[in-house]
Scaffold this active site. Structure first.
Site, PDB file in Angstrom:
ATOM      1  CE  LYS A   1      26.670  20.109  43.928  1.00 31.51           C
ATOM      2  NZ  LYS A   1      27.041  21.277  43.115  1.00 31.51           N
TER       3      LYS A   1
ATOM      4  CG  ASP B   1      32.164  20.730  41.542  1.00 32.71           C
ATOM      5  OD1 ASP B   1      32.421  20.343  40.394  1.00 32.71           O
ATOM      6  OD2 ASP B   1      30.999  20.854  41.968  1.00 32.71           O
TER       7      ASP B   1
ATOM      8  N   GLY C   1      28.228  21.153  38.193  1.00 24.90           N
ATOM      9  CA  GLY C   1      27.674  20.693  36.939  1.00 24.90           C
ATOM     10  C   GLY C   1      26.206  21.078  36.820  1.00 24.90           C
ATOM     11  CB  SER C   2      24.070  22.095  33.990  1.00 28.13           C
ATOM     12  OG  SER C   2      24.589  23.407  33.930  1.00 28.13           O
ATOM     13  N   GLY C   3      22.240  20.223  35.492  1.00 26.77           N
ATOM     14  CA  GLY C   3      21.439  19.015  35.629  1.00 26.77           C
ATOM     15  C   GLY C   3      20.846  18.841  37.012  1.00 26.77           C
ATOM     16  CG  HIS C   4      22.866  18.831  40.077  1.00 27.11           C
ATOM     17  ND1 HIS C   4      22.643  17.474  40.131  1.00 27.11           N
ATOM     18  CD2 HIS C   4      24.183  18.980  39.781  1.00 27.11           C
ATOM     19  CE1 HIS C   4      23.783  16.837  39.889  1.00 27.11           C
ATOM     20  NE2 HIS C   4      24.736  17.727  39.661  1.00 27.11           N
TER      21      HIS C   4
ATOM     22  CG  HIS D   1      26.998  13.745  39.635  1.00 25.08           C
ATOM     23  ND1 HIS D   1      27.570  13.918  40.870  1.00 25.08           N
ATOM     24  CD2 HIS D   1      26.793  14.968  39.123  1.00 25.08           C
ATOM     25  CE1 HIS D   1      27.719  15.216  41.090  1.00 25.08           C
ATOM     26  NE2 HIS D   1      27.259  15.876  40.057  1.00 25.08           N
TER      27      HIS D   1
END
Lengths: 333, 333
Positions: free
Chosen positions: A105, A110, A54-57, A219
């Site tokens: 991860k 994922d 996911g994006s945001g990391h 998250h």
């Protein structure tokens, strides 16, 4: 929600356009399906390294694409797994004939999607291996995860395996090395504040003004315990003791210490944390011989930090020191 | 106030101990008076570059000490000018016989104390020049400043002058170059949230949940206007138009675009901002030929960003590209 965005649904796409405009000499950005790939991919005869999530990391994973680290990264929507078609296209784009390693991860979506992409890749004649990273000692199972979550050791695995791939080590060797990093790395994180997913618009969880959460996921998944705000030295001990006991790390060990900002915690506080960590490890006869300090695996604007320790030997140290040229990590080249 | 600290009064000292422990191959940290100096200082025959200012803006300035950038940095307490004795000791520590340049952000305390330190240094036989950076177009006078404030162009001046000093350019040449960067650089910043100075424990200013402030200073000094939260594209235009008009930047110009996080704004939002900035400049026939995107001159955990544009010529581009090896900026070496 106050953020520097246009529409919540466009954040990932616009950020990818920004990356494409900013770093054309390092990476190419593909759209529909989205992935970021080394500008010189595929490198013939080199194992291709693909990660994603996911994006945001950020800077993980797109900021780690480049010489000496990843060949491609697949960004999902914010905190949402990328899809198998992204992973398959990335896999095909980086296949230089020596096979492709997926560094995954441990989050259910994922893992499932990378498995599907690996099967599809194999169906097209590409040799694919996958290694799942699960270094977070905080909790056994979690909101999106069976078993332990994959966090900070992912960054270290991507750097170290990237160096090995650059040396033209074989797919089985690079995969074995990735398992070795995972086996010797342990992490735990904590939050002072929640983050806000743009599409949701409200904090992922509530944390009172005088409380912190130990063992939080990247998250905002629940951790081990909520405490009243405590001094940094006490927080460092609560994060580090479970890490040390789990491997275990022992007197005489050399370690890489990775002190990571969850996003909103400034660098000056990370150095306060590093100072406490360095003292705590010193008291136990453990020596920090390499370190990484900064925001590398973040949770949007969450305030907090995570600590990752990786037990080093000569091989891991040498590969950590090898040249790397990405937007997120860069040295020696 | 939720921060990863022990006692508010010890933040700077403990962070300096963390830096000393983490980066012994790059820098030495001196205490009482506090300054961070290149591990190989003084470099004989090279102009020594010294900067400094209040802490809380990390990685500036301590993170820019190293080959190709600063020789020393003097950190004050958070948002508080360093003292002349810090600056004098740093000046003496980096004097390699070719003189010392002080790069000073335009805040009254910084300017006054660097002047005093320069006089004391000259009294000890060291040739000292000073250049004051005042690139912030937001306001004419401000809370701690007569004239314009010094912000993002400082980072660029430190990099470019550091490269010139590394080439063994003379003190007058490096000082002239610093004035050139300042003359060709313009900045403006904005805030989504306030920061909290540890010793104060409460936000520096109040900003309602649906408002932003355009033209904010890096210590929370008042800006030009408060607005309702707006899309990133509109914010970028409000920051960029005054920058472009002021120099002015014109069709056909090549620029370095520096998109900076004030601390709490994550990288994914900076790339959204960069994407909007790239489009806006493209529409005006201005080309971004170099860029810097990330948290480089911060205001603790303040959410927001600043934009700095530097008009480039061949000389500035070449010196920007020259090798640099610091904890904050690193490439080519």
């Amino acid at each position: 929600m106050k953020k520097l965005i246009n529409k919540p649904d466009d954040v990932v796409t616009e950020a990818l356009h920004g990356i494409a405009a900013a770093h054309p000499h390092l990476v190419d950005v593909h759209f529909n399906p989205n992935f970021i790939v080394r500008a010189d991919a595929p490198v013939q005869g080199k194992v291709g390294l693909v990660s994603g999530g996911g994006s945001g990391h950020e800077p993980m994973h797109g900021g780690f694409v480049g010489m000496g680290m990843l060949d491609a990264a697949c960004p999902g929507e914010v905190f949402t797994s990328p899809t198998p078609d992204q992973m398959l296209d990335a896999t095909k784009a980086v296949d230089g004939g020596a096979g492709v390693l997926h560094i995954v991860k441990n989050y259910t979506g994922d893992v499932m999607n990378f498995e599907m992409a690996a099967d599809l890749g194999k169906g097209e004649g590409i040799e694919v291996e996958a290694v799942v990273i699960d270094d977070d000692v905080a909790v056994q199972d979690s909101l999106y995860t069976a078993g332990r979550r994959g966090v900070g050791a992912t960054v270290l695995a991507e750097k170290i395996c990237g160096a090995a791939a650059e040396e033209k080590q074989s797919l089985s060797q690079v995969a074995e090395l990735c398992r070795k990093v995972n086996a010797n790395g342990r992490s735990m994180g904590m939050a002072l504040t929640s983050c806000i997913v743009p599409a949701a618009g409200t904090p992922t969880f509530d944390l009172p003004d005088d409380e912190i959460e130990i063992g939080i996921g990247i998250h905002g998944e629940p951790g081990r315990e909520r405490l009243k705000l405590a001094p940094a030295a006490e927080i460092v001990e609560r994060l580090t003791r479970p890490i040390l006991e789990d491997l275990p790390f022992e007197e005489g060990d050399n370690v890489l210490a990775f002190v990571n900002s969850m996003g909103g915690t400034p660098l000056i506080e990370l150095y306060v944390v590093y100072n406490d960590l360095n003292r705590l490890l010193g008291e136990r006869g453990i020596t920090i011989t390499r370190n990484l300090i900064g925001p590398y695996i973040t949770s949007l604007e969450m305030a907090g930090c995570s600590i990752t320790l990786l037990k080093l030997d000569d091989e891991l140290t040498r590969l950590w020191d090898a040249p790397v040229k990405t937007t997120g990590l860069r040295w020696g080249a």
